[in-house]
Design an enzyme around this catalytic site. Structure first.
Site, mmCIF file in Angstrom:
data_model
loop_
_atom_site.group_PDB
_atom_site.id
_atom_site.type_symbol
_atom_site.label_atom_id
_atom_site.label_comp_id
_atom_site.label_asym_id
_atom_site.label_seq_id
_atom_site.Cartn_x
_atom_site.Cartn_y
_atom_site.Cartn_z
ATOM 1 N N ASP A 126 77.107 -36.363 45.833
ATOM 2 C CA ASP A 126 75.977 -35.293 46.271
ATOM 3 C C ASP A 126 75.661 -35.477 47.440
ATOM 4 O O ASP A 126 75.586 -36.522 47.991
ATOM 5 C CB ASP A 126 75.063 -35.570 45.341
ATOM 6 C CG ASP A 126 74.232 -34.001 44.658
ATOM 7 O OD1 ASP A 126 74.086 -34.397 43.252
ATOM 8 O OD2 ASP A 126 73.757 -33.544 45.405
ATOM 9 N N ASP B 224 73.524 -30.328 48.701
ATOM 10 C CA ASP B 224 72.310 -29.927 47.999
ATOM 11 C C ASP B 224 71.526 -29.066 48.830
ATOM 12 O O ASP B 224 71.525 -28.991 50.148
ATOM 13 C CB ASP B 224 71.314 -31.199 48.074
ATOM 14 C CG ASP B 224 70.057 -31.068 47.264
ATOM 15 O OD1 ASP B 224 70.237 -30.861 46.138
ATOM 16 O OD2 ASP B 224 68.958 -31.352 47.877
ATOM 17 N N GLU C 150 74.875 -25.630 46.819
ATOM 18 C CA GLU C 150 73.734 -25.191 46.053
ATOM 19 C C GLU C 150 73.086 -23.893 46.637
ATOM 20 O O GLU C 150 72.429 -24.408 47.664
ATOM 21 C CB GLU C 150 72.941 -26.439 45.502
ATOM 22 C CG GLU C 150 71.780 -26.050 44.643
ATOM 23 C CD GLU C 150 70.784 -27.062 44.527
ATOM 24 O OE1 GLU C 150 70.420 -27.523 45.460
ATOM 25 O OE2 GLU C 150 70.087 -26.981 43.287
ATOM 26 N N HIS D 148 71.454 -31.205 36.270
ATOM 27 C CA HIS D 148 70.147 -32.311 35.965
ATOM 28 C C HIS D 148 68.650 -31.621 36.506
ATOM 29 O O HIS D 148 68.043 -32.182 36.185
ATOM 30 C CB HIS D 148 70.665 -33.390 37.204
ATOM 31 C CG HIS D 148 70.375 -32.724 38.384
ATOM 32 N ND1 HIS D 148 71.495 -31.885 38.921
ATOM 33 C CD2 HIS D 148 69.652 -32.970 39.309
ATOM 34 C CE1 HIS D 148 71.242 -31.564 40.099
ATOM 35 N NE2 HIS D 148 70.174 -32.185 40.503
ATOM 36 N N ASP D 149 68.769 -30.114 36.789
ATOM 37 C CA ASP D 149 67.692 -29.530 36.973
ATOM 38 C C ASP D 149 67.186 -28.439 35.826
ATOM 39 O O ASP D 149 66.225 -27.969 36.188
ATOM 40 C CB ASP D 149 67.967 -28.643 38.290
ATOM 41 C CG ASP D 149 68.165 -29.478 39.646
ATOM 42 O OD1 ASP D 149 68.742 -29.061 40.725
ATOM 43 O OD2 ASP D 149 67.604 -30.606 39.627
#
Ligand code: TEU
Length: 568
Positions: free
Chosen positions: A99, A206, A262, A339-340
């Site tokens: 990430d 991210d 993202e 994970h969100d």
């Protein structure tokens, strides 16, 4: 064939370090724990490992607040442990991406400590500082009306230097100032090259479209009764994004590394295509949030719930993300969990005991037939589901849910009915649902740890765990293993082909075709608990049944049954 690439045909498995496997019995997952499970990960049939932030961090936002890009959060292990994980992944013929969290750092990063120390510090301009505004009554106000993603103003006042600093997320996550070239170069060196030199094969980036924010102008007032406004559409995709992505791509290209960005708040598909067009050399692909936001507003996931017609929105969202690659050199992604977001069976299938497995298989069949790079989130291969409504609010550890619950409590003065409704929304959509510990076996704590886990294990672990499912040919895991092999053997048709939405706008059935040269596939998915009549569209009357999740080929689709037909 030139259209096949490791990052297009490869399937990515996303691991959340805190919740995957604890190897040193402190109740928290760690890097050696991931390494110890590489054979399991490979046995699913995936090719690339994505490890969520394992960098040093005060863990305000579970590692998405990095305090040192070149150090590992000690409870997760060391840089040497990461080198072992990289090498062990490569020795299995797998690749590994990390990430890249560089829209902001933690407020505990030395860069921010220097920046906030004084207005004259050389790193002052590495973050976004602005003077206050004052209203007619002389009251101090933030520089603009932006609402942070975790509620509240996106600006925090710093008394020492008498200025506000910007944070699109928590106050502990100050935004880096990408306008500053020294800051950008430090990011490329410390957050990217430090790990690329160790053999990392790329990054999940991210908030990749938030680095250029334009002139920080006010967001349009869409909620007149609120002091702050949802500003995602204003702070995303600013004027220098293309320049910054070009610089990042130059770093990636030195190592032939993959990039998946993202990309929220971007309804303009032409803008998305500009980021992922191969000839533009910006990003290989992005996550668009259209599908995972179905039944929820992009302003805040807690603000809306699915309606009776949610499947129409879901189908339109899948269509938009699939059409991204039609007739051009762009690439896309396929995912329904990360994970969100909460568990896809609970959101888009049914986590009732009688339908959990069936809907898990149907959703898996959908994903393996969608074009683009496929991402599977830890536990999705087991058909893991949301935590039950019986859990008390204290079991939810994420600031996203905690801030929302606190906001409801403040706004309603602790009204019991309002808080019960808020808790139901949290149970349905909160990120915590994706962060319960991985369920390995029926031993204590599901084999995740011998110590009390940092987060409660789902109560269903005794009947839902990897060890049971590896021995059960009818399990969700066994189905995923078969389907990932099938995706590979039909790579052109499933990974690269054009998608066409079929059938009348049904709120029960999702039907689409995939076409590659003379080959066509028909996918039919029953999203209901009822039996539904299958009406095969023109051109598929004599098509051959390739897969049925219910092992049937009759005129009626079983509840949550999915089928794929092939017509040559
Ligand atoms: O998420 C960025 C983002 O777009 C948020 O909307 C996110 O989807 C979250 O659900 C808000 O409710 C990334 C990470 O994926 C997320 O885990 C981090 O919290 C966030 O950035 C800040 O780094």
């Amino acid at each position: 064939m030139s259209h096949h690439k490791w990052w297009k045909d490869g399937v990515v498995y996303q691991v959340y370090p805190a919740s995957f496997k604890d190897s040193n019995d402190d109740g928290v997952g760690d890097i050696p724990g991931i390494t110890s499970k590489l054979d399991y990960i490979q046995s699913i049939g995936v090719d690339i490992l994505w490890v969520c932030p394992m960098f040093d961090s005060p863990q305000i936002d579970m590692g998405y607040d990095v305090s040192d890009y070149e150090k590992v959060y000690p409870p997760y292990g060391t840089v040497e442990d990461m080198q072992t994980l990289i090498d062990e992944s490569h020795s299995r013929g797998m690749r590994i991406i990390l990430d890249l969290v560089v829209n902001h750092t933690s407020d505990q990063h030395q860069w921010f400590k220097d920046s906030r120390s004084s207005k004259s510090n050389p790193k002052r301009d590495w973050y976004i500082w602005r003077p206050a505004k004052y209203d007619a009554e002389g009251c101090r106000r933030p520089p603009n009306n932006w609402r942070a993603m975790f509620t509240g103003s996106a600006w925090t006042w710093d008394d020492d230097t008498q200025e506000y600093y910007l944070h699109l997320f928590a106050p502990e996550q100050p935004d880096l100032n990408w306008e500053n070239p020294e800051c950008r170069n430090a990011i490329y060196q410390s957050a990217m090259e430090f790990w690329l030199r160790k053999g990392v094969d790329g990054f999940r980036i991210d908030c990749v479209n938030m680095y250029s924010k334009g002139d920080l102008r006010d967001a349009p007032v869409t909620e007149p009764d609120r002091e702050t406004q949802n500003a995602g559409l204003v702070w995303c995709n600013g004027p220098r994004m293309d320049e910054y992505l070009g610089e990042m791509n130059a770093v990636h290209s030195k190592y032939d590394a993959m990039s998946v960005g993202e990309c929220p708040f971007t309804p303009d598909l032409e803008k998305v295509k500009s980021y992922v067009s191969a000839k533009n050399k910006r990003l290989n692909m992005v996550f668009q949030f259209d599908v995972v936001e179905t039944g929820s507003s992009h302003a805040s996931k807690f603000e809306t719930l699915p309606s009776e017609t949610w499947l129409l929105d879901f189908k339109a969202a899948v269509t938009r993300t699939q059409k991204l690659i039609s007739g051009n050199d762009a690439w896309t992604t396929a995912f329904t969990e990360n994970h969100d977001w909460s568990r896809s069976i609970s959101r888009f299938g049914s986590d009732k005991p009688e339908y959990r497995v069936a809907s898990g298989k149907m959703l898996a069949l959908m994903l393996i037939t969608l074009s683009g790079t496929l991402f599977v989130y830890q536990g999705q291969e087991l058909g893991m589901v949301n935590a039950p409504l019986s859990w008390p609010i204290e079991e939810y550890k994420d600031l996203d849910a905690a801030n929302y619950y606190e906001q409801v409590s403040r706004k309603t003065n602790g009204d019991a009915k309002a808080l019960a409704e808020a808790k139901a929304v949290i149970q349905f959509i909160a990120r915590d649902n994706a962060r319960t510990p991985m369920q390995w076996n029926a031993n204590s704590n599901a084999g995740f740890s011998t110590a009390k886990p940092w987060m409660r294990v789902h109560d269903n672990f005794r009947e839902l765990n990897a060890e049971l499912q590896e021995q059960d040919g009818a399990s969700v895991l066994s189905f995923w293993q078969r389907m990932l092999r099938l995706r590979k053997s039909y790579a052109n048709l499933f990974v690269h082909a054009d998608f066409e939405l079929l059938g009348e706008p049904s709120t029960k059935i999702f039907m689409y075709s995939k076409s590659w040269e003379s080959e066509k596939a028909l996918v039919v998915l029953n999203f209901t608990e009822e039996v539904q009549l299958l009406r095969r569209p023109q051109g598929f009357g004599n098509a051959m049944l390739l897969v049925s999740t219910a092992d049937s080929d009759g005129k009626m689709l079983a509840p949550f049954e999915g089928r794929v037909y092939i017509a040559a």
